[in-house]
Design a protein around this motif. Structure first.
Motif, PDB file in Angstrom:
ATOM      1  N   GLU A 170      43.625  21.924  37.253  1.00  0.00           N
ATOM      2  CA  GLU A 170      43.689  20.461  37.192  1.00  0.00           C
ATOM      3  C   GLU A 170      42.292  19.877  37.350  1.00  0.00           C
ATOM      4  N   LEU A 171      41.931  18.959  36.474  1.00  0.00           N
ATOM      5  CA  LEU A 171      40.611  18.333  36.514  1.00  0.00           C
ATOM      6  C   LEU A 171      40.749  16.820  36.361  1.00  0.00           C
ATOM      7  N   THR A 175      46.194  10.448  32.644  1.00  0.00           N
ATOM      8  CA  THR A 175      45.488  11.364  33.542  1.00  0.00           C
ATOM      9  C   THR A 175      46.157  12.719  33.687  1.00  0.00           C
ATOM     10  N   PHE A 176      47.395  12.851  33.226  1.00  0.00           N
ATOM     11  CA  PHE A 176      48.032  14.168  33.206  1.00  0.00           C
ATOM     12  C   PHE A 176      47.492  15.037  32.062  1.00  0.00           C
ATOM     13  N   GLY A 177      46.615  14.481  31.233  1.00  0.00           N
ATOM     14  CA  GLY A 177      46.088  15.225  30.084  1.00  0.00           C
ATOM     15  C   GLY A 177      45.281  16.441  30.449  1.00  0.00           C
ATOM     16  N   ASP A 178      44.615  16.401  31.633  1.00  0.00           N
ATOM     17  CA  ASP A 178      43.837  17.564  32.052  1.00  0.00           C
ATOM     18  C   ASP A 178      44.486  18.288  33.219  1.00  0.00           C
ATOM     19  N   VAL A 179      45.804  18.329  33.205  1.00  0.00           N
ATOM     20  CA  VAL A 179      46.580  19.180  34.100  1.00  0.00           C
ATOM     21  C   VAL A 179      47.196  20.280  33.240  1.00  0.00           C
ATOM     22  N   TYR A 180      46.873  21.529  33.563  1.00  0.00           N
ATOM     23  CA  TYR A 180      47.313  22.675  32.770  1.00  0.00           C
ATOM     24  C   TYR A 180      48.206  23.560  33.640  1.00  0.00           C
ATOM     25  N   THR A 239      55.696  15.938  41.399  1.00  0.00           N
ATOM     26  CA  THR A 239      54.710  16.887  40.894  1.00  0.00           C
ATOM     27  C   THR A 239      53.415  16.161  40.546  1.00  0.00           C
ATOM     28  N   GLY A 240      52.330  16.649  41.106  1.00  0.00           N
ATOM     29  CA  GLY A 240      51.035  16.039  40.832  1.00  0.00           C
ATOM     30  C   GLY A 240      50.643  15.082  41.940  1.00  0.00           C
ATOM     31  N   ALA A 241      49.354  15.004  42.176  1.00  0.00           N
ATOM     32  CA  ALA A 241      48.798  14.038  43.113  1.00  0.00           C
ATOM     33  C   ALA A 241      47.537  13.452  42.500  1.00  0.00           C
ATOM     34  N   GLY A 242      46.674  14.335  41.984  1.00  0.00           N
ATOM     35  CA  GLY A 242      45.445  13.878  41.346  1.00  0.00           C
ATOM     36  C   GLY A 242      45.680  12.869  40.231  1.00  0.00           C
ATOM     37  N   PRO A 243      46.598  13.147  39.292  1.00  0.00           N
ATOM     38  CA  PRO A 243      46.813  12.181  38.208  1.00  0.00           C
ATOM     39  C   PRO A 243      47.236  10.809  38.708  1.00  0.00           C
ATOM     40  N   GLN A 244      48.141  10.791  39.678  1.00  0.00           N
ATOM     41  CA  GLN A 244      48.633   9.527  40.193  1.00  0.00           C
ATOM     42  C   GLN A 244      47.564   8.781  40.989  1.00  0.00           C
ATOM     43  N   ILE A 245      46.740   9.522  41.737  1.00  0.00           N
ATOM     44  CA  ILE A 245      45.674   8.877  42.507  1.00  0.00           C
ATOM     45  C   ILE A 245      44.611   8.307  41.572  1.00  0.00           C
ATOM     46  N   MET A 246      44.256   9.062  40.541  1.00  0.00           N
ATOM     47  CA  MET A 246      43.296   8.542  39.557  1.00  0.00           C
ATOM     48  C   MET A 246      43.842   7.281  38.893  1.00  0.00           C
ATOM     49  N   ALA A 247      45.130   7.295  38.585  1.00  0.00           N
ATOM     50  CA  ALA A 247      45.755   6.124  37.966  1.00  0.00           C
ATOM     51  C   ALA A 247      45.787   4.948  38.938  1.00  0.00           C
ATOM     52  N   ALA A 248      46.055   5.227  40.212  1.00  0.00           N
ATOM     53  CA  ALA A 248      46.064   4.173  41.230  1.00  0.00           C
ATOM     54  C   ALA A 248      44.675   3.566  41.380  1.00  0.00           C
ATOM     55  N   PRO A 277      32.516   8.019  47.077  1.00  0.00           N
ATOM     56  CA  PRO A 277      31.596   6.875  47.183  1.00  0.00           C
ATOM     57  C   PRO A 277      32.007   5.800  46.169  1.00  0.00           C
ATOM     58  N   ILE A 278      32.293   4.620  46.632  1.00  0.00           N
ATOM     59  CA  ILE A 278      32.765   3.547  45.754  1.00  0.00           C
ATOM     60  C   ILE A 278      31.674   3.155  44.758  1.00  0.00           C
ATOM     61  N   GLY A 279      32.066   3.049  43.495  1.00  0.00           N
ATOM     62  CA  GLY A 279      31.138   2.665  42.443  1.00  0.00           C
ATOM     63  C   GLY A 279      30.361   3.814  41.838  1.00  0.00           C
ATOM     64  N   LYS A 280      30.548   5.033  42.353  1.00  0.00           N
ATOM     65  CA  LYS A 280      29.826   6.199  41.861  1.00  0.00           C
ATOM     66  C   LYS A 280      30.723   7.082  40.991  1.00  0.00           C
ATOM     67  N   SER A 281      30.089   7.867  40.137  1.00  0.00           N
ATOM     68  CA  SER A 281      30.827   8.832  39.326  1.00  0.00           C
ATOM     69  C   SER A 281      31.477   9.862  40.243  1.00  0.00           C
ATOM     70  N   PHE A 282      32.680  10.297  39.883  1.00  0.00           N
ATOM     71  CA  PHE A 282      33.449  11.146  40.791  1.00  0.00           C
ATOM     72  C   PHE A 282      34.313  12.117  39.993  1.00  0.00           C
ATOM     73  N   GLY A 283      34.405  13.363  40.491  1.00  0.00           N
ATOM     74  CA  GLY A 283      35.227  14.361  39.824  1.00  0.00           C
ATOM     75  C   GLY A 283      36.068  15.145  40.805  1.00  0.00           C
ATOM     76  N   ILE A 284      37.205  15.650  40.322  1.00  0.00           N
ATOM     77  CA  ILE A 284      38.112  16.470  41.128  1.00  0.00           C
ATOM     78  C   ILE A 284      38.374  17.770  40.377  1.00  0.00           C
TER      79      ILE A 284
END
Length: 276
Positions: free
Chosen positions: A168-169, A155-160, A92-101, A186-193
């Protein structure tokens, strides 16, 4: 008879009763040996050398292979200089794990080999994930997995989650190679999902995010397009100024949670500790 003498005799009798077959008096359990109810799985000894640990959420497991089989190595398309791999896999989840990776790659001498988002019905409308790190030294792969497991709990903190779907954010001030591999960040840039399920919820959240601040749309994924494995969700990723990206993600969160509540749902943070 003196009370103290009686007590002394009774104590000696109890010792005799408690003696085991070897004639030894059972020792009193030490408080140091009492196992705590909550133990971090990463600190739990395992006889399996490939096992690194687990995160608290998403049925997430961390594994490592010190020396990958040559045939598997070739089929996985791993650079010949890398013999060791670290693995993050979950239901369960992909975004949290990718952000953590992404944080793990920043902190270690590893490379992201691949990131896949398998359809997994246990996750309701969403995905699971398979993330592969590679390194020349197994200690680097192991360390990357440890960092990813620990950060997944953040990173699971903003999964509702709620019965009808999920909101999920994710946000980082500086994207690295995992986010680049998964979403073209973009590497080194601010990024959101921004993720919303069912898919219609995600469309509204995406629109709100893009209207809120001056950000650039990096990717858009819907059930039939963009690599979602036909999950019932819409995912957008954005980049731009750090403050603008964060503001957009927060605005998308607010509208997503509001719609969920209007549907009669009760969206709650997975950890109870939103991080954005």
């Amino acid at each position: 008879m003196d009370d103290k003498l009686v007590e002394k005799i009774l104590k000696e009798v109890r010792k005799e009763i408690e003696k085991n077959d070897t004639g030894m008096v059972p020792s009193k359990p030490s408080s140091k040996n009492i196992k705590k109810e909550e133990v971090n799985a990463m600190n739990t000894p395992s006889p399996i050398t490939e096992f690194v640990g687990t995160a608290n959420y998403g049925d997430t497991v961390g594994l490592v292979i010190a020396n990958v089989d040559s045939m598997l190595h070739e089929k996985m398309g791993i650079d010949k200089k890398y013999r060791s791999i670290g693995i993050i896999s979950d239901r369960t989840g992909a975004g949290p794990q990718i952000m953590a990776a992404d944080e793990a790659v920043k902190a270690t001498n590893t490379e992201i080999v691949s990131i896949e988002l398998p359809r997994d019905t246990k996750g309701g409308a969403g995905h699971g994930a398979l993330i592969i790190f590679a390194s020349e030294d197994v200690s680097d792969s192991r360390r990357a997995v440890e960092v990813a497991l620990r950060d997944t709990n953040r990173t699971f903190g903003d999964v509702y989650g709620f019965d009808a779907g999920h909101v999920e954010l994710h946000y980082t001030a500086r994207a690295s190679y995992a986010l680049n591999k998964a979403f073209g960040a973009p590497i080194g840039k601010s990024f959101g999902i921004v993720v919303g399920a069912p898919a219609g919820l995600g469309v509204v959240m995406a629109d709100k995010a893009l209207k809120t601040a001056n950000v650039d749309l990096v990717s858009y994924a819907s059930p039939g397009n963009g690599g979602t494995s036909f999950t019932n969700e819409v995912i957008i990723t954005i980049t731009g100024d750090s403050g603008a990206v964060r503001q957009s993600v927060i605005a998308a969160r607010e509208v997503g949670l509001s719609i969920a509540k209007s549907m009669g749902q009760n969206p709650v943070s997975t950890t109870g500790k939103p991080y954005i």
